[in-house]
Design a protein around this motif. Structure first.
Motif, PDB file in Angstrom:
ATOM      1  N   GLN A  40       6.339  -0.237  -2.940  1.00 28.68           N
ATOM      2  CA  GLN A  40       5.261   0.754  -2.864  1.00 28.68           C
ATOM      3  C   GLN A  40       5.476   1.871  -3.880  1.00 28.68           C
ATOM      4  O   GLN A  40       4.541   2.302  -4.563  1.00 28.68           O
ATOM      5  N   GLN A  41       6.721   2.344  -3.993  1.00 27.41           N
ATOM      6  CA  GLN A  41       7.036   3.395  -4.963  1.00 27.41           C
ATOM      7  C   GLN A  41       6.745   2.917  -6.385  1.00 27.41           C
ATOM      8  O   GLN A  41       6.158   3.645  -7.196  1.00 27.41           O
ATOM      9  N   ASP A  89      12.360  -4.370   4.816  1.00 31.27           N
ATOM     10  CA  ASP A  89      11.524  -3.160   4.821  1.00 31.27           C
ATOM     11  C   ASP A  89      11.871  -2.222   3.669  1.00 31.27           C
ATOM     12  O   ASP A  89      10.990  -1.605   3.073  1.00 31.27           O
ATOM     13  N   ALA A  90      13.176  -2.099   3.375  1.00 36.82           N
ATOM     14  CA  ALA A  90      13.597  -1.204   2.288  1.00 36.82           C
ATOM     15  C   ALA A  90      13.050  -1.684   0.947  1.00 36.82           C
ATOM     16  O   ALA A  90      12.618  -0.882   0.110  1.00 36.82           O
ATOM     17  N   LYS A 130      12.787  10.505  -2.604  1.00 32.15           N
ATOM     18  CA  LYS A 130      11.511   9.805  -2.395  1.00 32.15           C
ATOM     19  C   LYS A 130      10.422  10.740  -1.875  1.00 32.15           C
ATOM     20  O   LYS A 130       9.255  10.617  -2.245  1.00 32.15           O
ATOM     21  N   LYS A 131      10.805  11.662  -1.004  1.00 39.68           N
ATOM     22  CA  LYS A 131       9.814  12.579  -0.430  1.00 39.68           C
ATOM     23  C   LYS A 131       9.204  13.463  -1.517  1.00 39.68           C
ATOM     24  O   LYS A 131       7.980  13.633  -1.582  1.00 39.68           O
ATOM     25  N   GLU A 155       9.380  -0.886   0.764  1.00 43.75           N
ATOM     26  CA  GLU A 155       9.187   0.541   0.487  1.00 43.75           C
ATOM     27  C   GLU A 155       9.391   0.825  -0.992  1.00 43.75           C
ATOM     28  O   GLU A 155       8.633   1.581  -1.606  1.00 43.75           O
ATOM     29  N   ARG A 156      10.408   0.198  -1.582  1.00 44.78           N
ATOM     30  CA  ARG A 156      10.649   0.349  -3.019  1.00 44.78           C
ATOM     31  C   ARG A 156       9.462  -0.174  -3.817  1.00 44.78           C
ATOM     32  O   ARG A 156       9.045   0.436  -4.809  1.00 44.78           O
ATOM     33  N   GLU A 178      14.849   9.073   6.739  1.00 46.07           N
ATOM     34  CA  GLU A 178      14.506   7.659   6.873  1.00 46.07           C
ATOM     35  C   GLU A 178      14.298   7.043   5.495  1.00 46.07           C
ATOM     36  O   GLU A 178      13.652   7.615   4.636  1.00 46.07           O
ATOM     37  N   GLY A 179      14.880   5.880   5.292  1.00 43.78           N
ATOM     38  CA  GLY A 179      14.715   5.217   4.013  1.00 43.78           C
ATOM     39  C   GLY A 179      15.926   4.394   3.641  1.00 43.78           C
ATOM     40  O   GLY A 179      16.787   4.072   4.470  1.00 43.78           O
ATOM     41  N   GLU A 180      16.013   4.038   2.363  1.00 46.76           N
ATOM     42  CA  GLU A 180      17.019   3.097   1.879  1.00 46.76           C
ATOM     43  C   GLU A 180      18.444   3.615   2.047  1.00 46.76           C
ATOM     44  O   GLU A 180      19.346   2.863   2.442  1.00 46.76           O
TER      45      GLU A 180
END
Length: 241
Positions: free
Chosen positions: A49-50, A42-43, A75-76, A46-47, A213-215
């Motif tokens: 997507q960024q 998942d991490a 990230k936010k 997510e990366r 929440e995140g890496e």
């Protein structure tokens, strides 16, 4: 876990591109199978997507790597700025479409080129890049990492995670305790020695990121057990008061 083929189909990115992202250190798989096949968690997704959002904004891969791999990448905040940039890009495209339709209908002033003006978008992009990749802390990080090999970098981050592993042994204690505060000091000193000067202000920002929440949260909790990232965040908040 997803295979590189599954990620390629889901994200619309070629397997060759994902392999290239891996080779340049932009998007590393979570792990490899014994046969050498890439697996993404998942991490990693997510990366990705960024990365793709930055690509939509036409950022060069080198700049994207500098942004998303910096230790204090927020990230936010980056997402908020990406949304702003994409909105401005959308407005620019809508103005161009309206301008083109005006030409089609024969109603445009041949001396009007305002629809092509991208100065506002370029200025906002420049300021965003300054925040993402040109900070004093990041420049220091680049200088220190320039002379390190990939193995050196790997060991450096492994040793850093060992600090959070030790924090995991304290996560059920009071974050104000002398032991917890000493661990925060060790984290701050490690960052200063190996990455960049970690002021209390920077440390406070990192503390908030660790609990989000995140890496970061995923890796810290993996090192010290569930709840470690939240504990470290609270201990840092006490430390910087």
């Amino acid at each position: 876990m997803m295979t590189v083929n599954e990620v390629s189909k889901l994200a619309g990115v070629s397997i060759r591109t994902l392999q290239y992202y891996d080779s340049i250190g932009l998007l590393k798989p979570a792990e490899y199978t014994e046969s050498g096949y890439r697996l993404y968690d998942d991490a990693a997704m997510e990366r990705l997507q960024q990365i793709l959002l930055f690509r939509e904004l036409e950022f060069p891969l080198k700049e994207i790597k500098e942004i998303v791999t910096r230790p204090d990448f927020d990230k936010k905040k980056a997402l908020e700025q990406q949304i702003e940039l994409l909105t401005m890009k959308k407005e620019h495209l809508e103005n161009l479409i309206e301008f083109a339709r005006g030409i089609q209908n024969g109603g445009n002033n041949i001396m009007d080129f305002t629809a092509f003006d991208t100065s506002k978008l370029e200025e906002y992009t420049r300021k965003a890049k300054e925040q993402w990749g040109d900070s004093k802390a990041f420049s220091e990080y680049e200088q220190k990492s320039a002379s390190r090999s990939k193995d050196d970098e790997k060991k450096l981050w492994s040793d850093f995670m060992k600090l959070f592993e030790k924090c995991g042994n304290l996560k059920d204690s009071d974050p104000k305790s002398a032991e917890a505060q000493a661990m925060v000091k060790d984290i701050q000193n490690y960052i200063t020695q190996n990455f960049y000067k970690c002021t209390n202000e920077i440390l406070a920002g990192l503390g908030k990121m660790y609990a989000a929440e995140g890496e970061f949260k995923t890796n810290i909790d993996k090192a010290g057990g569930n709840g470690t990232a939240e504990f470290v965040s609270r201990a840092i908040a006490e430390y910087v008061k």
